[in-house]
Write an enzyme that holds these catalytic residues in place. Structure first.
Site, PDB file in Angstrom:
ATOM      1  N   THR A   1      -2.741   0.289  17.060  1.00 55.72           N
ATOM      2  CA  THR A   1      -3.663  -1.125  16.508  1.00 55.72           C
ATOM      3  C   THR A   1      -3.873  -0.058  15.001  1.00 55.72           C
ATOM      4  O   THR A   1      -5.031   0.141  15.368  1.00 55.72           O
ATOM      5  CB  THR A   1      -4.614  -2.052  17.447  1.00 55.72           C
ATOM      6  OG1 THR A   1      -4.636  -2.528  17.295  1.00 55.72           O
ATOM      7  CG2 THR A   1      -5.166  -0.775  18.462  1.00 55.72           C
ATOM      8  N   GLY A   2      -3.900  -1.723  14.585  1.00 52.94           N
ATOM      9  CA  GLY A   2      -4.734  -1.547  12.891  1.00 52.94           C
ATOM     10  C   GLY A   2      -3.929  -2.375  11.788  1.00 52.94           C
ATOM     11  O   GLY A   2      -3.040  -3.425  11.629  1.00 52.94           O
TER      12      GLY A   2
ATOM     13  N   ARG B   1       5.507 -12.548   6.973  1.00 55.61           N
ATOM     14  CA  ARG B   1       4.788 -10.787   7.137  1.00 55.61           C
ATOM     15  C   ARG B   1       4.567 -10.112   8.553  1.00 55.61           C
ATOM     16  O   ARG B   1       5.210 -11.138   9.223  1.00 55.61           O
ATOM     17  CB  ARG B   1       3.559 -11.473   6.992  1.00 55.61           C
ATOM     18  CG  ARG B   1       2.912  -9.890   6.786  1.00 55.61           C
ATOM     19  CD  ARG B   1       1.700  -9.323   7.999  1.00 55.61           C
ATOM     20  NE  ARG B   1       1.462  -8.366   7.779  1.00 55.61           N
ATOM     21  CZ  ARG B   1       0.790  -7.824   9.317  1.00 55.61           C
ATOM     22  NH1 ARG B   1       0.636  -7.782   9.931  1.00 55.61           N
ATOM     23  NH2 ARG B   1      -0.238  -6.929   8.830  1.00 55.61           N
TER      24      ARG B   1
ATOM     25  N   GLY C   1       3.583  -7.147  10.896  1.00 62.24           N
ATOM     26  CA  GLY C   1       3.414  -5.690  11.232  1.00 62.24           C
ATOM     27  C   GLY C   1       4.051  -4.920  11.921  1.00 62.24           C
ATOM     28  O   GLY C   1       5.313  -4.843  11.958  1.00 62.24           O
ATOM     29  N   ASP C   2       3.275  -3.787  12.091  1.00 63.88           N
ATOM     30  CA  ASP C   2       3.908  -2.643  12.373  1.00 63.88           C
ATOM     31  C   ASP C   2       3.787  -2.722  14.779  1.00 63.88           C
ATOM     32  O   ASP C   2       5.063  -2.186  14.894  1.00 63.88           O
ATOM     33  CB  ASP C   2       2.938  -1.228  12.301  1.00 63.88           C
ATOM     34  CG  ASP C   2       1.775  -1.538  13.151  1.00 63.88           C
ATOM     35  OD1 ASP C   2       1.051  -2.758  13.193  1.00 63.88           O
ATOM     36  OD2 ASP C   2       0.957  -0.696  13.959  1.00 63.88           O
TER      37      ASP C   2
ATOM     38  N   THR D   1      -5.135  -6.108  18.701  1.00 63.24           N
ATOM     39  CA  THR D   1      -3.436  -6.316  19.390  1.00 63.24           C
ATOM     40  C   THR D   1      -3.223  -5.837  20.569  1.00 63.24           C
ATOM     41  O   THR D   1      -5.084  -5.048  20.844  1.00 63.24           O
ATOM     42  CB  THR D   1      -2.759  -4.996  18.454  1.00 63.24           C
ATOM     43  OG1 THR D   1      -2.248  -6.026  17.327  1.00 63.24           O
ATOM     44  CG2 THR D   1      -1.180  -4.648  18.979  1.00 63.24           C
TER      45      THR D   1
ATOM     46  N   GLY E   1      -1.864  -2.859   9.920  1.00 68.17           N
ATOM     47  CA  GLY E   1       0.268  -2.847   9.821  1.00 68.17           C
ATOM     48  C   GLY E   1       0.632  -2.261   9.231  1.00 68.17           C
ATOM     49  O   GLY E   1       1.712  -1.198   9.254  1.00 68.17           O
TER      50      GLY E   1
HETATM   51  N1  ASP Z   1      -0.882  -3.945  14.067  1.00 69.54           N
HETATM   52  C1  ASP Z   1      -1.466  -5.575  13.112  1.00 69.54           C
HETATM   53  C2  ASP Z   1      -0.737  -5.736  12.880  1.00 69.54           C
HETATM   54  O1  ASP Z   1      -0.545  -5.809  11.601  1.00 69.54           O
HETATM   55  C3  ASP Z   1      -2.957  -5.481  13.565  1.00 69.54           C
HETATM   56  C4  ASP Z   1      -3.593  -5.286  14.922  1.00 69.54           C
HETATM   57  O2  ASP Z   1      -3.866  -4.026  15.547  1.00 69.54           O
HETATM   58  O3  ASP Z   1      -4.577  -5.700  15.148  1.00 69.54           O
HETATM   59  O4  ASP Z   1       0.280  -6.946  12.586  1.00 69.54           O
END
Ligand code: ASP
Length: 362
Positions: free
Chosen positions: A247-248, A224, A226-227, A196, A250
């Site tokens: 990023t992580g 779905r 994410g965050d 991300t 989510g």
């Molecule tokens: N945080 C993002 C998600 O969960 C994924 C990412 O950080 O690459 O969609």
């Protein structure tokens, strides 16, 4: 009553900076990321490493230029994110990961810390730069969060640039989906990193802004989300404290409410530090403090901000999640915190910092 007036006056004095405090040289500050994860020197060739570093530097320079020229934090955030969305190395815009059905569905969010106006989109498939659409939602609609077909329709009405599915699709990401389906592994195992992108900035006027853009997780299904497009989880900005982009994994960032949690902790940490210093001031015989501590005298230190941010990331880890955040404080400190072995990142400040890095020990 007298006592109440006395305390009201004290509070007023403590938070009103005298003229000389405002004369301090204004600062600007910028931090960017291109995802965190299991990134180690063994997993990445020197050529690929150089490509990532060049891409991060390009984004950092674009945002820096805006801030140096006296532009807004909001414009700097967009200027830094657009080249990252256009670069197939990152999981945002071009080069986004594939859904279970083999499509690229994009999410983005943006927030202005000066008035806490925010915009976000999820599940868009044809908008070349989702961060610009998120910003249009912020400035041109009465809403904060638009999804799917409705978000695309809104984009059409506001002249956002579109792109065909082939623009977003890359071989590397398609293979990751195939691997995931064949080996029945998780998104994390096929991707090794999240990818991300995000940017946070403080401008010379003291305004903060944050932006985040992503394709989500490989193989995501059932709509779905994410965050990243969720204000408060993957993105938040508030002039009273900081601007954060995450990023992580989510789901964990949503459960912790990471970005807002960091900003809130910083805000109260600042107040607590002032109260603590005020309480230590010697008292006059009538019990009134001998002098007043002004808010500007105890700015939130970079160490305190780092400590609070690390504590929030530790919560993510304790729940089973992983990833990282970038933040810029209203004091101008540009910081990172991540629980992974690496994070594509960069920072630049008016104090002369200008660096990009990938691994944890850099
Ligand atoms: N945080 C993002 C998600 O969960 C994924 C990412 O950080 O690459 O969609």
């Amino acid at each position: 009553m007298k006592q109440m007036i006395r305390y009201a006056l004290l509070a007023l004095l403590a938070f009103s900076a005298p003229a000389h405090a405002q004369e301090e040289e204004p600062k600007w500050s910028l931090a960017i990321h291109g995802g965190a994860g299991t990134i180690t020197p063994e997993r990445i060739t020197p050529e690929l490493r150089a490509q990532y570093e060049a891409a991060l530097q390009e984004a950092l320079d674009a945002g820096t230029q805006v801030l140096k020229d006296g532009g807004s934090a909001m414009d700097a955030v967009k200027a830094a994110i657009v080249p990252l969305e256009d670069n197939p190395l990152f999981n945002a815009g071009r080069g986004a990961v594939f859904t279970w059905e083999g499509e690229n569905e994009l999410d983005a969010s943006i927030m202005d810390g000066s008035d806490r106006s925010a915009g976000a989109v999820t599940g868009v498939k044809s908008i070349k730069n989702p961060i610009l659409l998120a910003d249009k939602v912020r400035t041109e609609s009465r809403h904060v969060f638009l999804s799917g077909a409705g978000a695309e329709e809104f984009a059409g009405e506001h002249g956002l640039e579109t792109a065909e599915p082939e623009w977003f699709a890359t071989e590397r990401r398609r293979k990751a989906l195939e691997r995931m389906k064949a080996q029945q592994t998780s998104a994390l195992e096929v991707d090794h990193k999240f990818g991300t992108v995000g940017a946070v900035a403080l401008d010379l006027k003291g305004n903060l802004a944050a932006g985040t853009s992503t394709g989500g997780m490989t193989g995501k299904r059932w709509g779905r989300i994410g965050d990243s497009p969720m204000i408060g989880s993957g993105n938040y900005a508030d002039n009273r404290s900081c601007a954060v982009s995450a990023t992580g994994s989510g789901e964990y960032f949503i459960r912790v409410g990471v970005a807002k949690e960091i900003c809130t902790r910083l805000r109260y940490r600042f107040r607590m530090d002032i109260d603590k210093a005020q309480a230590e001031v010697p008292k006059r015989p009538d019990g009134f403090p001998q002098y007043i501590i002004h808010a500007y005298e105890i700015p939130l230190s970079a160490d305190a901000a780092q400590e609070e941010t690390d504590a929030v990331m530790q919560e993510v880890e304790e729940l089973g999640g992983s990833g990282g955040v970038i933040l810029v404080t209203n004091e101008g400190d540009a910081l990172f915190s991540f629980t992974t072995s690496g994070m594509y990142r960069g920072r630049a400040t008016s104090d002369g910092v200008n660096e990009v890095a990938i691994f944890a020990d850099e």
